[in-house]
Write an enzyme that holds these catalytic residues in place. Structure first.
Site, PDB file in Angstrom:
ATOM      1  N   PHE A 122      35.051  42.530  52.943  1.00 29.49           N
ATOM      2  CA  PHE A 122      34.883  43.795  52.208  1.00 29.49           C
ATOM      3  C   PHE A 122      33.990  43.554  51.005  1.00 29.49           C
ATOM      4  O   PHE A 122      34.261  42.669  50.184  1.00 29.49           O
ATOM      5  CB  PHE A 122      36.232  44.355  51.737  1.00 29.49           C
ATOM      6  CG  PHE A 122      36.096  45.682  51.034  1.00 29.49           C
ATOM      7  CD1 PHE A 122      36.086  46.861  51.760  1.00 29.49           C
ATOM      8  CD2 PHE A 122      35.922  45.735  49.655  1.00 29.49           C
ATOM      9  CE1 PHE A 122      35.920  48.091  51.106  1.00 29.49           C
ATOM     10  CE2 PHE A 122      35.758  46.961  49.006  1.00 29.49           C
ATOM     11  CZ  PHE A 122      35.762  48.139  49.739  1.00 29.49           C
ATOM     12  N   ASP A 207      31.225  36.573  46.744  1.00 30.93           N
ATOM     13  CA  ASP A 207      31.789  37.781  46.158  1.00 30.93           C
ATOM     14  C   ASP A 207      33.149  37.409  45.573  1.00 30.93           C
ATOM     15  O   ASP A 207      34.132  37.245  46.297  1.00 30.93           O
ATOM     16  CB  ASP A 207      31.901  38.847  47.261  1.00 30.93           C
ATOM     17  CG  ASP A 207      32.576  40.132  46.783  1.00 30.93           C
ATOM     18  OD1 ASP A 207      33.207  40.112  45.706  1.00 30.93           O
ATOM     19  OD2 ASP A 207      32.480  41.137  47.505  1.00 30.93           O
ATOM     20  N   LYS A 236      35.922  44.365  38.969  1.00 28.03           N
ATOM     21  CA  LYS A 236      37.360  44.642  38.858  1.00 28.03           C
ATOM     22  C   LYS A 236      37.912  44.313  37.456  1.00 28.03           C
ATOM     23  O   LYS A 236      37.752  45.097  36.557  1.00 28.03           O
ATOM     24  CB  LYS A 236      38.134  43.939  39.967  1.00 28.03           C
ATOM     25  CG  LYS A 236      37.875  44.601  41.327  1.00 28.03           C
ATOM     26  CD  LYS A 236      39.010  44.440  42.336  1.00 28.03           C
ATOM     27  CE  LYS A 236      38.940  45.516  43.401  1.00 28.03           C
ATOM     28  NZ  LYS A 236      38.156  45.171  44.574  1.00 28.03           N
TER      29      LYS A 236
HETATM   30  C1  LIG Z   1      36.958  45.840  45.256  1.00 24.16           C
HETATM   31  C2  LIG Z   1      35.963  44.943  45.864  1.00 24.16           C
HETATM   32  C3  LIG Z   1      34.601  45.308  45.957  1.00 24.16           C
HETATM   33  C4  LIG Z   1      34.093  46.664  45.511  1.00 24.16           C
HETATM   34  O1  LIG Z   1      34.261  46.909  44.154  1.00 24.16           O
HETATM   35  P1  LIG Z   1      34.142  48.417  43.620  1.00 24.16           P
HETATM   36  O2  LIG Z   1      34.225  48.277  42.135  1.00 24.16           O
HETATM   37  O3  LIG Z   1      35.265  49.195  44.220  1.00 24.16           O
HETATM   38  O4  LIG Z   1      32.828  48.948  44.057  1.00 24.16           O
HETATM   39  C5  LIG Z   1      33.724  44.407  46.503  1.00 24.16           C
HETATM   40  N1  LIG Z   1      34.135  43.200  46.939  1.00 24.16           N
HETATM   41  C6  LIG Z   1      35.422  42.809  46.860  1.00 24.16           C
HETATM   42  C7  LIG Z   1      35.814  41.447  47.337  1.00 24.16           C
HETATM   43  C8  LIG Z   1      36.383  43.675  46.341  1.00 24.16           C
HETATM   44  O5  LIG Z   1      37.668  43.292  46.294  1.00 24.16           O
END
Ligand SMILES: *Cc1c(COP(=O)(O)O)cnc(C)c1O
Length: 378
Positions: A122, A207, A236
């Site tokens: 994700f 990420d 986050k």
């Molecule tokens: C939450 C998340 C995202 C997206 O972040 P947003 O601020 O909602 O756009 C991307 N990568 C990972 C691993 C996430 O947990």
């Protein structure tokens, strides 16, 4: 008057302090989802609140082309805590934007276009990050998305090595998949990703939007595996509740990153909030606390007689695989025990609390989960 994107829960939250949220009748909830991981230092941390208050009065906003001490302070702080030599910082407003920039920078710096990402990964919901996200349900209604993305099974070293070639701009991975069910990278997997990207001249993008900032017991999850990527993304919890994302880049990526921009990039208020958040994480030894409380949570869950099929994760990013629908269990945890947590797919209860929680909080959550699961059995 009505929002329409989220299916709203039957609790109105009006205030928060540290690991607790309070509804409109003053009832207390222990926030073991940290509101999607944002409240990493807890809700309304006094140092963050004070940093925001004083900055908003002094200068609320100035465009990023004028140097400013709040923004420079965050640049320096991020460069200082970044793994390896990832000293070049791009600031934005969210996780998906941080990944969007990472993908653009990697394509520009390599001159290639293919992005290799993982099944069940994700990375966000804008058109580029969404193209790197696995779940077909999130993508189908919006196609066509950005092209030239290829998916490999997460954790399969041979599949990754076979997919990455000289036309690959980047490999984009989470060190532990969060939304995809809490799946930690197997031993040696990220190292293999590092090696193959070095051989092909591709960028390794990690990420760390969910895994970073101390959550797994180290400031960055990649540090525990001895891997330094070319690009690392954070968001986050970074702003202590305010919207900030960051893309940290090695020199070779930053030097040929191509034209990019965003009006709100590194505004003084969010920069002040993020700098304060990073200070709190260090001052309060939050990575260490995440490791300790996370270990206790994990061993209690593993030792439990409750019908938990598996426990996965590191530090305070944990998933408990259950037999029945996770959403029903989460609802009972909230309504009967005042504990808020998150799902990660249909059968995983995800625990992603503020990094400030104590062992007593951990014990309370395990007891509540046991009680809910015992009820779900009958
Ligand atoms: C939450 C998340 C995202 C997206 O972040 P947003 O601020 O909602 O756009 C991307 N990568 C990972 C691993 C996430 O947990």
């Amino acid at each position: 008057m009505s929002g329409f994107v989220y299916s709203e829960k039957p609790i109105r939250i009006e205030s928060g302090e540290d690991a607790y949220l309070y509804d409109d009748s003053g009832d207390e909830y222990l926030d073991f989802g940290a509101s999607y991981g944002v409240a990493a230092v807890g809700h309304c941390h006094p140092e963050v609140v004070e940093a925001v208050r004083s900055q908003v009065e002094k200068l609320t906003f100035v465009q990023a082309s004028y140097p400013n001490s709040a923004r420079d302070g965050l640049y320096d702080k991020l460069a200082a805590v970044a793994p390896g030599d990832l000293e070049n910082v791009w600031l934005c407003n969210s996780g998906t934007e941080a990944n969007e920039a990472a993908i653009k920078f990697a394509r520009s710096a390599t001159g290639d276009s293919k992005i290799v990402a993982a099944q069940r990964g994700f990375h966000g919901r804008t058109m580029g990050s969404l193209a790197a996200t696995w779940k077909p349900k999130y993508k189908k209604p919006f196609e066509p998305l950005a092209s030239d993305f290829e998916f490999v099974p997460y954790g399969d070293r041979q599949a990754l090595e076979a997919a990455v070639d000289d036309e690959t701009a980047a490999v984009l991975l989470e060190p532990i998949q969060g939304e995809g069910g809490v799946n930690p990278a197997p031993e040696g997997y990220l190292n293999a990703a590092r090696e193959v990207t070095e051989e092909t001249g591709s960028a390794l993008i990690l990420d760390e939007i969910q895994t970073g900032l101390g959550r797994t017991g180290a400031l960055w999850a990649c540090e525990k595996r001895g891997v330094v990527p070319d690009v690392l993304t954070s968001a986050k919890g970074l702003g202590g509740g305010l919207p900030v994302g960051a893309t940290l880049c090695a020199d070779w990526v930053a030097e040929n990153a191509g034209p990019h921009g965003s009006t709100f990039s590194g505004g003084p208020v969010v920069s002040a909030a993020a700098e304060a958040t990073l200070s709190v994480i260090a001052e309060e030894n939050l990575p260490e606390n995440a490791a300790e409380v996370g270990d206790r949570l994990q061993s209690k869950l593993r030792g439990s007689d409750a019908p938990i099929r598996a426990v996965r994760g590191e530090g305070l990013l944990l998933g408990a695989e259950v037999k029945r629908g996770a959403n029903r269990i989460l609802k009972e945890l909230a309504m009967n025990h005042g504990i808020l947590a998150l799902p990660a797919g249909r059968t995983v209860v995800r625990l992603l609390p503020p990094l400030t929680v104590s062992e007593a909080h951990a014990d309370e959550v395990v007891a509540a989960l046991e009680s809910v699961l015992a009820g779900a059995e009958t």
